[in-house]
Design a protein around this motif. Structure first.
Motif, short mmCIF file in Angstrom:
data_model
loop_
_atom_site.label_atom_id
_atom_site.label_comp_id
_atom_site.label_asym_id
_atom_site.label_seq_id
_atom_site.Cartn_x
_atom_site.Cartn_y
_atom_site.Cartn_z
N GLU A 161 0.87 -0.80 0.08
CA GLU A 161 0.25 0.14 0.53
C GLU A 161 0.40 0.94 0.01
O GLU A 161 0.40 1.97 -0.94
N GLY A 162 1.51 0.99 0.99
CA GLY A 162 3.25 1.94 0.53
C GLY A 162 3.87 2.07 -0.92
O GLY A 162 3.65 3.39 -0.85
N LYS A 163 3.96 1.27 -1.42
CA LYS A 163 4.44 1.62 -2.34
C LYS A 163 2.94 2.09 -3.34
O LYS A 163 3.72 2.78 -4.28
N ARG A 164 2.15 0.94 -3.72
CA ARG A 164 1.08 2.10 -4.77
C ARG A 164 1.25 3.76 -4.15
O ARG A 164 0.75 4.85 -5.66
N LYS A 165 0.52 3.91 -3.22
CA LYS A 165 0.09 5.62 -2.79
C LYS A 165 1.65 6.63 -3.11
O LYS A 165 1.63 7.64 -3.44
N ALA A 166 3.24 6.18 -2.85
CA ALA A 166 4.13 6.51 -3.18
C ALA A 166 4.03 6.62 -5.00
O ALA A 166 4.11 7.82 -5.36
N PHE A 167 4.20 5.87 -5.43
CA PHE A 167 4.00 5.74 -7.36
C PHE A 167 2.90 6.82 -7.21
O PHE A 167 2.96 7.40 -8.32
N SER A 168 1.65 6.75 -6.81
CA SER A 168 0.90 7.14 -7.19
C SER A 168 1.07 9.04 -7.11
O SER A 168 0.44 9.53 -8.48
N THR A 169 2.14 9.31 -6.70
CA THR A 169 2.60 10.87 -6.66
C THR A 169 2.54 10.99 -7.89
O THR A 169 3.18 12.59 -7.71
N CYS A 170 3.53 10.54 -8.41
CA CYS A 170 4.17 10.66 -9.52
C CYS A 170 4.35 10.05 -10.86
O CYS A 170 4.74 10.02 -12.10
N ALA A 171 3.01 9.35 -10.87
CA ALA A 171 3.01 8.34 -12.04
C ALA A 171 1.93 9.27 -12.87
O ALA A 171 2.66 9.00 -14.06
N SER A 172 1.33 10.16 -12.67
CA SER A 172 1.28 11.23 -13.96
C SER A 172 2.34 12.26 -14.87
O SER A 172 2.00 12.00 -15.65
N HIS A 173 3.17 12.27 -14.05
CA HIS A 173 3.53 12.96 -14.57
C HIS A 173 4.82 12.19 -14.77
O HIS A 173 5.47 12.48 -16.48
N LEU A 174 5.36 11.12 -14.50
CA LEU A 174 6.13 10.17 -15.50
C LEU A 174 5.41 9.64 -16.54
O LEU A 174 6.42 9.55 -17.58
N ILE A 175 4.20 9.71 -17.02
CA ILE A 175 2.79 8.91 -18.66
C ILE A 175 3.83 10.88 -19.16
O ILE A 175 4.42 10.11 -20.56
N VAL A 176 3.44 11.64 -18.32
CA VAL A 176 3.57 12.47 -19.89
C VAL A 176 5.13 13.08 -19.61
O VAL A 176 5.35 12.98 -20.98
#
Length: 330
Positions: free
Chosen positions: A252-267
């Motif tokens: 869950e911690g990994k998911r939350k951490a990754f979700s904070t930068c996932a959109s920017h990484l896609i862009v």
């Protein structure tokens, strides 16, 4: 007649008495003829409707992101401050090319004046450069948020964020001014037809009847310094981010951490993928149809997708949008 080296096929209209000539240069060109879409006359009305729809969706989507960030106090933080700057860029970038493209499609004309080409090239290069630097700033912001969460508010102060954002815009526009001056102080006196729908540095330089060596070196040196530098900041930031996320024990911690930068990484992947494909290939591998398609992706399609990526993947943005809708109903 010996043709110049060319990254694209380019066209110019020549007049004996030009109305706008750069001082002290034998420039006879008064109009560029952009033929990027003129070879599709049977579907020009369909293309007009499609690009008009994409442009309107881009304006509305990015405008809504700006309104949501401005209206919700919970989004008044560094991450969304930089996102609002990205939305501004995504409004300005297609505005530099799409209206002229729509005009040409509707009128069956494919011309742009010399002065119009200068302005279009300047703003396109400026906005693209600014986005490169802004994505690097956003990557650094995510690095601090994930790798130094306890010091995040101290490091990413309001003053630093404003300085970083201002620096990206100023550097982008000054860099573009240099390239524009180097490009249009050359002589343009012959050769024709640009197989593109906007003015860009490589195809315009290929038309010059004077030496383009200095201008090409400026593009190579400054493009390398700024482009590679911004890319390395982004790459190093995400290397540390991914390393930190992998050390988190809970799923869950990994998911939350990754979700904070996932959109920017896609862009970032969309932007760098299309621009590298366009500018980092040798001239011998350029194909007009591929170049037009890729330039459409990063110049027209990506600005439309960015607000969708952020609003669909980000709970805070979706919450702000729902709040705006509920408030409007009441």
């Amino acid at each position: 007649m010996v043709k110049p080296r060319s990254l694209h096929l380019v066209s110019l209209k020549i007049e004996e008495n030009p109305t706008w000539v750069l001082p002290d240069h034998n420039t006879l060109v008064t109009e560029f003829i952009l033929t990027g879409l003129s070879d599709l006359p049977a579907v020009r009305f369909s293309l007009f409707a499609a690009f008009l729809l994409i442009y309107l969706v881009t304006l509305v989507g990015n405008g809504i992101i700006l309104l949501a960030i401005g209206a919700d106090s919970h989004l008044h933080n560094p991450m969304y401050f930089f996102l609002s700057n990205l939305s501004l860029l995504d409004i300005f970038c297609p505005t530099a090319t799409v209206p002229k493209m729509l005009e040409n499609l509707l009128s069956e004309s494919s011309t742009i004046s010399f002065a119009g080409c200068v302005l279009q090239l300047y703003f396109l290069v400026a906005l693209a450069g600014t986005e490169v630097f802004l994505l690097a700033a956003m990557a650094y912001d995510r690095y601090v948020a994930i790798c130094n969460p306890l010091r995040y508010t101290v490091i990413m102060s309001k003053k630093l964020c404003v300085q970083m954002a201002a620096g990206t815009w100023i550097t982008g526009f000054l860099n573009s001014l240099l390239h524009t001056v180097m490009t249009f102080t050359l002589s343009y006196c012959k050769f024709n037809r640009v197989n593109q729908y906007y003015c860009d540095i490589p195809p315009v330089l290929a038309l010059s009847c004077s030496s383009t060596y200095a201008a090409e070196m400026v593009v190579l040196i400054f493009g390398g310094i700024f482009g590679v530098g911004a890319f390395l900041v982004t790459l190093v930031s995400y290397t540390h981010i991914i390393s930190t996320i992998l050390r988190i024990r809970s799923a869950e911690g990994k998911r939350k951490a990754f979700s904070t930068c996932a959109s920017h990484l896609i862009v970032v992947c969309l932007f760098y993928g299309t621009t590298i494909f366009t500018y980092a290939r040798p001239s011998s591998s350029h194909h007009p149809d591929q170049d037009r398609l890729v330039s459409m992706l990063y110049g027209v399609i990506t600005p439309m997708l960015n607000p969708l990526i952020y609003s669909l993947r980000n709970k805070e943005v979706k919450g702000a949008l729902k709040g705006m809708i509920i408030h409007k109903r009441h």
